[in-house]
Design a protein around this motif. Structure first.
Motif, short mmCIF file in Angstrom:
data_model
loop_
_atom_site.label_atom_id
_atom_site.label_comp_id
_atom_site.label_asym_id
_atom_site.label_seq_id
_atom_site.Cartn_x
_atom_site.Cartn_y
_atom_site.Cartn_z
N LYS A 457 -11.69 -46.68 0.36
CA LYS A 457 -11.18 -45.59 0.85
C LYS A 457 -11.69 -44.34 -0.19
CE LYS A 457 -7.67 -47.67 3.52
NZ LYS A 457 -6.34 -47.87 3.84
N TRP A 458 -11.32 -44.73 -1.41
CA TRP A 458 -11.66 -43.45 -2.51
C TRP A 458 -12.92 -43.04 -2.56
CZ3 TRP A 458 -14.49 -42.64 -6.67
CH2 TRP A 458 -14.36 -41.65 -7.69
N GLU A 459 -14.06 -44.13 -2.02
CA GLU A 459 -15.34 -43.44 -2.18
C GLU A 459 -15.71 -42.71 -0.96
OE1 GLU A 459 -17.76 -47.18 -2.53
OE2 GLU A 459 -17.13 -47.35 -4.77
N GLU A 460 -15.07 -43.01 0.28
CA GLU A 460 -15.50 -42.24 1.41
C GLU A 460 -14.72 -40.67 1.27
OE1 GLU A 460 -13.65 -44.54 4.45
OE2 GLU A 460 -15.08 -46.15 4.53
N LYS A 464 -16.90 -37.25 1.45
CA LYS A 464 -16.63 -36.30 2.55
C LYS A 464 -16.44 -34.86 1.48
CE LYS A 464 -14.35 -39.08 5.99
NZ LYS A 464 -13.07 -39.38 6.81
N ARG A 465 -15.82 -35.01 0.77
CA ARG A 465 -15.78 -33.76 -0.23
C ARG A 465 -16.71 -33.14 -0.82
NH1 ARG A 465 -15.44 -32.15 -5.33
NH2 ARG A 465 -15.76 -34.14 -6.27
N LEU A 466 -17.76 -34.04 -1.30
CA LEU A 466 -19.05 -33.65 -1.84
C LEU A 466 -19.91 -32.98 -0.56
CD1 LEU A 466 -20.10 -36.51 -4.34
CD2 LEU A 466 -19.17 -34.13 -4.78
N ARG A 470 -21.30 -29.17 -0.17
CA ARG A 470 -22.85 -28.90 0.18
C ARG A 470 -23.03 -27.82 1.47
NH1 ARG A 470 -23.61 -34.36 -2.06
NH2 ARG A 470 -23.49 -35.08 0.04
N MET A 471 -22.21 -28.05 2.33
CA MET A 471 -22.24 -27.23 3.68
C MET A 471 -22.45 -25.83 3.31
SD MET A 471 -20.11 -29.42 6.37
CE MET A 471 -20.20 -28.17 7.55
N PRO A 472 -23.34 -25.01 4.00
CA PRO A 472 -23.23 -23.56 3.79
C PRO A 472 -21.95 -22.79 4.43
CG PRO A 472 -24.83 -24.00 5.43
CD PRO A 472 -24.41 -25.55 4.72
N LYS A 473 -21.55 -21.92 3.70
CA LYS A 473 -20.40 -21.22 4.30
C LYS A 473 -20.76 -20.10 5.21
CE LYS A 473 -18.12 -21.41 -0.42
NZ LYS A 473 -17.39 -20.71 -1.42
#
Length: 479
Positions: A457-460, A464-466, A470-473
């Motif tokens: 769960k912590w890896e997932e 998701k946070r990373l 990385r997604m453009p704003k």
């Protein structure tokens, strides 16, 4: 009856006999004295060969005189007898009764030789001592130079310390009366009960005097910064970079008794140093202007002022005339409501605005270099000390106009914004470092746990946070 000739003959013989006997007696006495004087006469060596040879020759002569001629047969028998007599009988070997088979390593014919090394005494070694000091001065040049340097250093230490003490005591005795009139307490040491009011010795060349109990200011600190006369090295350096004895006066003003402005009047060399080192001058008034045309001051003085109204009001005719009378005494006059001391280096940059104080700072020189005595130098600096009280009263009464007051407030606001902007990047970096440290500790805690479900769960969550990072704003536009 004997004739005169026989009588004279016997007298001559008797005289010769008497002379011979007396000579022998004298010679025997001299030999006896030589023997008595020589304590080791009995140990003297004699030539044994000469003695033996002489005795043998005498015996041989006697035998030749009494012996009869011998026949050839008698000579042959005598030779055989001599050979028998010449034969030396050797002693029996003391180890002849020893059985060779009973002792291993024993050799009958071997003769034991004494070990001569056992009889040798201990070897005496003589230490190589240096030559005496009086006969070998060249070997002690370095030690003598060090000793002379130490003697000279300590002599200069006591001499310089006593002179600095005399200067401080003369200055205090000269200004004790005026200070008692101006202040309620002179010589305050910060204790509740001041048993010995007066100068406080900070070091061998620094003396302090605290005064308090005057309207318009909290306290006044008189600091005597004298030359390091007790330090021989400092005095040698002073020959190449001359310095002067100084009196620093620091006036701690009340917040309500001083308006918002920064100004400084100083000699050119001191002004350059203040612009580099002092925080308030380098920020609010770094520009240096000549004080010759406007104020009529000597050419070696420059003015740095934030508000022109403050400098033109405070540098009145009385102040300018006093500076013109004793220009060698005035080193600097510094008024500031933003005084925070020297600038801090970039490595130790603070995270908040430094604490500031409203202060008046005066630096005066004690002119000793023109052959003047201590009393004369102290009297020359008296008008400068009185100038401080005049400036305290002037600053207390002075107020800026509304226009210059708004300008001063705007300058302080700009400085605060620039400071916050300069520290924003540092604060952001520190916050990012704290977040990264928090994630690292959380990861170590999860990995130490044996539950694989929690780790998954912590890896997932981390993935998701990373991915979101990385997604453009994009901006959302409402229609």
């Amino acid at each position: 009856m004997s004739s005169p000739v026989d009588r004279s003959h016997w007298l001559t013989i008797f005289a010769l006999t008497l002379l011979f006997v007396s000579y022998n007696i004298a010679n025997a006495g001299i030999n006896h004295l030589d023997i008595e004087d020589n304590e080791f006469a009995e140990f003297e060596d004699f030539d044994v060969d000469d003695v033996v040879g002489g005795v043998a020759s005498d015996q041989k002569n006697v035998l030749h005189d009494h012996e009869e001629p011998s026949t050839p047969e008698q000579d042959k028998e005598a030779a055989i007898a001599d050979e028998d007599e010449a034969t030396v009988e050797t002693e029996d070997n003391e180890f002849e009764h020893v059985d060779e088979d009973e002792y291993e390593g024993y050799e009958k014919d071997s003769t034991s030789k004494p070990d001569l090394k056992l009889n040798e005494g201990p070897k005496i070694t003589f230490a190589q001592l240096p030559a005496h000091l009086r006969s070998n001065w060249e070997s002690y040049y370095l030690e003598l130079m060090i000793l002379a340097g130490l003697v000279l250093y300590f002599f200069n230490f006591f001499l310089g310390r006593s002179k600095n003490q005399r200067i401080a005591e003369t200055w205090y005795s000269a200004f004790k009366g005026p200070l008692i009139e101006k202040f309620a307490l002179v010589g305050d040491d910060g204790k509740l009960e001041n048993s010995q009011p007066g100068l406080m010795k900070e070091s061998e060349n620094v003396y302090l005097l605290w005064c308090s109990g005057r309207t318009g200011c909290e306290a006044v600190l008189f600091e005597l910064r004298l030359l390091k006369r007790q330090d021989l090295v400092a005095m040698v350096m002073n020959l190449f970079r001359p310095q002067q004895d100084q009196v620093h006066v620091k006036v701690f003003m009340n917040d309500s008794d001083m308006d918002t402005f920064v100004m400084c009047l100083a000699a050119k060399k001191t002004a350059n140093r203040f612009v580099r080192e002092m925080a308030d001058i380098s920020v609010y008034c770094p520009e240096k202007k000549s004080a010759v045309d406007k104020f009529g001051l000597p050419a070696n003085f420059v003015l740095m002022s934030e508000i022109g109204e403050a400098s033109s009001t405070l540098l009145d005719v009385r102040v300018c005339s006093l500076i013109n009378n004793i220009p060698e005494v005035i080193e600097s006059i510094h008024f500031s409501d933003q005084y925070s001391g020297p600038k801090q280096t970039e490595d130790t940059a603070p995270s908040k605005m430094p604490e500031v104080k409203k202060m008046l700072i005066f630096n005066f020189n004690l002119p000793f270099k023109k052959g003047k005595s201590i009393v004369e130098a102290v009297e020359i600096i008296r008008p400068a000390i009185m100038l401080t009280f005049h400036c305290i009263d002037r600053v207390k009464r002075f107020r800026l106009s509304k226009e210059f007051k708004a300008k001063a407030e705007k300058n302080r606001q700009k400085v605060e914004e620039a400071f916050l902007k300069s520290t924003h990047a540092a604060r952001a970096e520190a916050a990012a470092a704290r977040r990264e440290e928090k994630r690292r500790l959380e990861k170590e805690k999860i990995l130490q746990d044996d539950d694989p479900e929690k780790q998954r769960k912590w890896e997932e969550k981390e993935n998701k946070r990373l991915a979101k990072k990385r997604m453009p704003k994009m901006k959302a536009i409402k229609v």
